[in-house]
Write a protein that holds these residues in place. Structure first.
Motif, PDB file in Angstrom:
ATOM      1  N   MET A 167       8.183   9.821 -27.814  1.00 13.22           N
ATOM      2  CA  MET A 167       8.632   9.163 -26.602  1.00 13.22           C
ATOM      3  C   MET A 167       7.686   9.559 -25.474  1.00 13.22           C
ATOM      4  O   MET A 167       7.358  10.734 -25.319  1.00 13.22           O
ATOM      5  CB  MET A 167      10.070   9.595 -26.290  1.00 13.22           C
ATOM      6  N   ASN A 168       7.265   8.608 -24.698  1.00 14.10           N
ATOM      7  CA  ASN A 168       6.380   8.859 -23.564  1.00 14.10           C
ATOM      8  C   ASN A 168       7.173   8.787 -22.267  1.00 14.10           C
ATOM      9  O   ASN A 168       7.904   7.820 -22.030  1.00 14.10           O
ATOM     10  CB  ASN A 168       5.252   7.827 -23.537  1.00 14.10           C
ATOM     11  N   ILE A 169       7.010   9.816 -21.447  1.00  9.55           N
ATOM     12  CA  ILE A 169       7.634   9.842 -20.125  1.00  9.55           C
ATOM     13  C   ILE A 169       6.593  10.351 -19.130  1.00  9.55           C
ATOM     14  O   ILE A 169       5.526  10.831 -19.510  1.00  9.55           O
ATOM     15  CB  ILE A 169       8.893  10.741 -20.082  1.00  9.55           C
ATOM     16  N   THR A 170       6.924  10.249 -17.863  1.00 10.48           N
ATOM     17  CA  THR A 170       6.073  10.780 -16.806  1.00 10.48           C
ATOM     18  C   THR A 170       6.846  11.885 -16.100  1.00 10.48           C
ATOM     19  O   THR A 170       7.982  11.682 -15.686  1.00 10.48           O
ATOM     20  CB  THR A 170       5.695   9.678 -15.798  1.00 10.48           C
ATOM     21  N   VAL A 171       6.225  13.059 -15.993  1.00 14.20           N
ATOM     22  CA  VAL A 171       6.846  14.190 -15.305  1.00 14.20           C
ATOM     23  C   VAL A 171       5.937  14.589 -14.157  1.00 14.20           C
ATOM     24  O   VAL A 171       4.785  14.969 -14.363  1.00 14.20           O
ATOM     25  CB  VAL A 171       7.059  15.390 -16.254  1.00 14.20           C
ATOM     26  N   ASN A 172       6.457  14.485 -12.943  1.00 15.36           N
ATOM     27  CA  ASN A 172       5.685  14.804 -11.738  1.00 15.36           C
ATOM     28  C   ASN A 172       4.297  14.146 -11.800  1.00 15.36           C
ATOM     29  O   ASN A 172       3.274  14.787 -11.589  1.00 15.36           O
ATOM     30  CB  ASN A 172       5.588  16.306 -11.532  1.00 15.36           C
ATOM     31  N   ASN A 173       4.301  12.857 -12.108  1.00 14.43           N
ATOM     32  CA  ASN A 173       3.104  12.010 -12.140  1.00 14.43           C
ATOM     33  C   ASN A 173       2.117  12.339 -13.259  1.00 14.43           C
ATOM     34  O   ASN A 173       0.961  11.941 -13.195  1.00 14.43           O
ATOM     35  CB  ASN A 173       2.391  12.027 -10.784  1.00 14.43           C
ATOM     36  N   LYS A 174       2.559  13.061 -14.302  1.00 13.85           N
ATOM     37  CA  LYS A 174       1.716  13.342 -15.457  1.00 13.85           C
ATOM     38  C   LYS A 174       2.408  12.802 -16.704  1.00 13.85           C
ATOM     39  O   LYS A 174       3.582  13.080 -16.936  1.00 13.85           O
ATOM     40  CB  LYS A 174       1.468  14.843 -15.610  1.00 13.85           C
ATOM     41  N   SER A 175       1.684  12.052 -17.516  1.00 17.97           N
ATOM     42  CA  SER A 175       2.240  11.503 -18.749  1.00 17.97           C
ATOM     43  C   SER A 175       2.348  12.599 -19.802  1.00 17.97           C
ATOM     44  O   SER A 175       1.420  13.377 -19.976  1.00 17.97           O
ATOM     45  CB  SER A 175       1.361  10.385 -19.278  1.00 17.97           C
ATOM     46  N   ILE A 176       3.506  12.645 -20.471  1.00 15.82           N
ATOM     47  CA  ILE A 176       3.682  13.568 -21.588  1.00 15.82           C
ATOM     48  C   ILE A 176       4.405  12.842 -22.718  1.00 15.82           C
ATOM     49  O   ILE A 176       5.086  11.852 -22.491  1.00 15.82           O
ATOM     50  CB  ILE A 176       4.428  14.864 -21.196  1.00 15.82           C
ATOM     51  N   THR A 177       4.233  13.362 -23.922  1.00 17.16           N
ATOM     52  CA  THR A 177       4.897  12.808 -25.087  1.00 17.16           C
ATOM     53  C   THR A 177       5.896  13.827 -25.609  1.00 17.16           C
ATOM     54  O   THR A 177       5.568  15.003 -25.768  1.00 17.16           O
ATOM     55  CB  THR A 177       3.874  12.468 -26.180  1.00 17.16           C
ATOM     56  N   LEU A 178       7.115  13.367 -25.865  1.00 12.82           N
ATOM     57  CA  LEU A 178       8.197  14.228 -26.357  1.00 12.82           C
ATOM     58  C   LEU A 178       8.838  13.607 -27.580  1.00 12.82           C
ATOM     59  O   LEU A 178       8.771  12.390 -27.760  1.00 12.82           O
ATOM     60  CB  LEU A 178       9.296  14.371 -25.285  1.00 12.82           C
ATOM     61  N   PRO A 179       9.514  14.450 -28.386  1.00 11.98           N
ATOM     62  CA  PRO A 179      10.332  13.870 -29.451  1.00 11.98           C
ATOM     63  C   PRO A 179      11.445  13.019 -28.820  1.00 11.98           C
ATOM     64  O   PRO A 179      11.858  13.270 -27.699  1.00 11.98           O
ATOM     65  CB  PRO A 179      10.938  15.074 -30.159  1.00 11.98           C
ATOM     66  N   SER A 180      11.893  12.009 -29.505  1.00 15.61           N
ATOM     67  CA  SER A 180      13.004  11.228 -28.958  1.00 15.61           C
ATOM     68  C   SER A 180      14.247  12.100 -28.882  1.00 15.61           C
ATOM     69  O   SER A 180      14.313  13.171 -29.493  1.00 15.61           O
ATOM     70  CB  SER A 180      13.255  10.001 -29.827  1.00 15.61           C
ATOM     71  N   ALA A 181      15.194  11.677 -28.100  1.00 10.90           N
ATOM     72  CA  ALA A 181      16.478  12.362 -27.929  1.00 10.90           C
ATOM     73  C   ALA A 181      16.357  13.707 -27.227  1.00 10.90           C
ATOM     74  O   ALA A 181      17.148  14.601 -27.442  1.00 10.90           O
ATOM     75  CB  ALA A 181      17.205  12.526 -29.265  1.00 10.90           C
ATOM     76  N   PHE A 182      15.365  13.875 -26.362  1.00  7.43           N
ATOM     77  CA  PHE A 182      15.272  15.071 -25.525  1.00  7.43           C
ATOM     78  C   PHE A 182      16.220  14.914 -24.352  1.00  7.43           C
ATOM     79  O   PHE A 182      16.274  13.858 -23.730  1.00  7.43           O
ATOM     80  CB  PHE A 182      13.842  15.220 -24.998  1.00  7.43           C
ATOM     81  N   SER A 183      16.940  15.972 -24.021  1.00  3.30           N
ATOM     82  CA  SER A 183      17.770  15.974 -22.821  1.00  3.30           C
ATOM     83  C   SER A 183      16.963  16.574 -21.664  1.00  3.30           C
ATOM     84  O   SER A 183      15.894  17.148 -21.881  1.00  3.30           O
ATOM     85  CB  SER A 183      19.037  16.802 -23.046  1.00  3.30           C
ATOM     86  N   ILE A 184      17.504  16.475 -20.461  1.00  2.00           N
ATOM     87  CA  ILE A 184      16.847  17.098 -19.313  1.00  2.00           C
ATOM     88  C   ILE A 184      16.740  18.597 -19.534  1.00  2.00           C
ATOM     89  O   ILE A 184      15.688  19.198 -19.288  1.00  2.00           O
ATOM     90  CB  ILE A 184      17.611  16.796 -18.006  1.00  2.00           C
ATOM     91  N   ALA A 185      17.805  19.220 -20.009  1.00  2.00           N
ATOM     92  CA  ALA A 185      17.796  20.666 -20.255  1.00  2.00           C
ATOM     93  C   ALA A 185      16.714  21.036 -21.264  1.00  2.00           C
ATOM     94  O   ALA A 185      15.987  22.029 -21.087  1.00  2.00           O
ATOM     95  CB  ALA A 185      19.164  21.131 -20.738  1.00  2.00           C
ATOM     96  N   GLN A 186      16.561  20.246 -22.321  1.00  2.00           N
ATOM     97  CA  GLN A 186      15.534  20.513 -23.325  1.00  2.00           C
ATOM     98  C   GLN A 186      14.133  20.335 -22.738  1.00  2.00           C
ATOM     99  O   GLN A 186      13.220  21.095 -23.058  1.00  2.00           O
ATOM    100  CB  GLN A 186      15.718  19.601 -24.538  1.00  2.00           C
ATOM    101  N   LEU A 187      13.964  19.342 -21.879  1.00  2.00           N
ATOM    102  CA  LEU A 187      12.678  19.140 -21.229  1.00  2.00           C
ATOM    103  C   LEU A 187      12.304  20.352 -20.386  1.00  2.00           C
ATOM    104  O   LEU A 187      11.180  20.850 -20.463  1.00  2.00           O
ATOM    105  CB  LEU A 187      12.708  17.888 -20.345  1.00  2.00           C
ATOM    106  N   LEU A 188      13.247  20.838 -19.591  1.00  2.00           N
ATOM    107  CA  LEU A 188      12.974  21.998 -18.745  1.00  2.00           C
ATOM    108  C   LEU A 188      12.627  23.219 -19.590  1.00  2.00           C
ATOM    109  O   LEU A 188      11.695  23.965 -19.262  1.00  2.00           O
ATOM    110  CB  LEU A 188      14.163  22.276 -17.825  1.00  2.00           C
ATOM    111  N   GLU A 189      13.350  23.411 -20.678  1.00  2.00           N
ATOM    112  CA  GLU A 189      13.060  24.531 -21.578  1.00  2.00           C
ATOM    113  C   GLU A 189      11.670  24.350 -22.197  1.00  2.00           C
ATOM    114  O   GLU A 189      10.882  25.304 -22.255  1.00  2.00           O
ATOM    115  CB  GLU A 189      14.119  24.614 -22.669  1.00  2.00           C
ATOM    116  N   HIS A 190      11.369  23.152 -22.647  1.00  2.00           N
ATOM    117  CA  HIS A 190      10.069  22.837 -23.252  1.00  2.00           C
ATOM    118  C   HIS A 190       8.926  23.128 -22.276  1.00  2.00           C
ATOM    119  O   HIS A 190       7.855  23.573 -22.682  1.00  2.00           O
ATOM    120  CB  HIS A 190      10.060  21.366 -23.671  1.00  2.00           C
ATOM    121  N   MET A 191       9.174  22.901 -20.993  1.00  2.00           N
ATOM    122  CA  MET A 191       8.151  23.110 -19.968  1.00  2.00           C
ATOM    123  C   MET A 191       8.193  24.519 -19.381  1.00  2.00           C
ATOM    124  O   MET A 191       7.479  24.809 -18.430  1.00  2.00           O
ATOM    125  CB  MET A 191       8.310  22.054 -18.868  1.00  2.00           C
ATOM    126  N   ASN A 192       9.057  25.379 -19.941  1.00  2.00           N
ATOM    127  CA  ASN A 192       9.203  26.769 -19.474  1.00  2.00           C
ATOM    128  C   ASN A 192       9.567  26.851 -17.993  1.00  2.00           C
ATOM    129  O   ASN A 192       9.040  27.680 -17.261  1.00  2.00           O
ATOM    130  CB  ASN A 192       7.934  27.576 -19.753  1.00  2.00           C
TER     131      ASN A 192
END
Length: 68
Positions: free
Chosen positions: A1-26
């Protein structure tokens, strides 16, 4: 899954939650230290575990800065 975080494109596994994204980004999620908006809509911390990110979401993460 492709999303944009603070104007930077990143690829994540599907079904990521916001909490998982924050953890993934430390990113620390101590009480009151981070605010998250998805597609310019602020999302309450109470639902970060349940709010699934979608393809092409634009995520804005804001953390307080220290200075003086």
């Amino acid at each position: 899954m492709n999303i944009t975080v603070n104007n930077k494109s990143i690829t994540l596994p599907s079904a990521f939650s916001i909490a998982q994204l924050l953890e993934h980004m430390n990113i620390s999620v101590a009480k009151g230290t981070v605010a998250v908006a998805i597609n310019d809509e602020i999302v309450s911390k109470d639902v970060w575990d349940k709010h699934a990110l979608s393809e092409n979401d634009h995520v804005t993460i804001v953390a307080p800065a220290q200075g003086g």
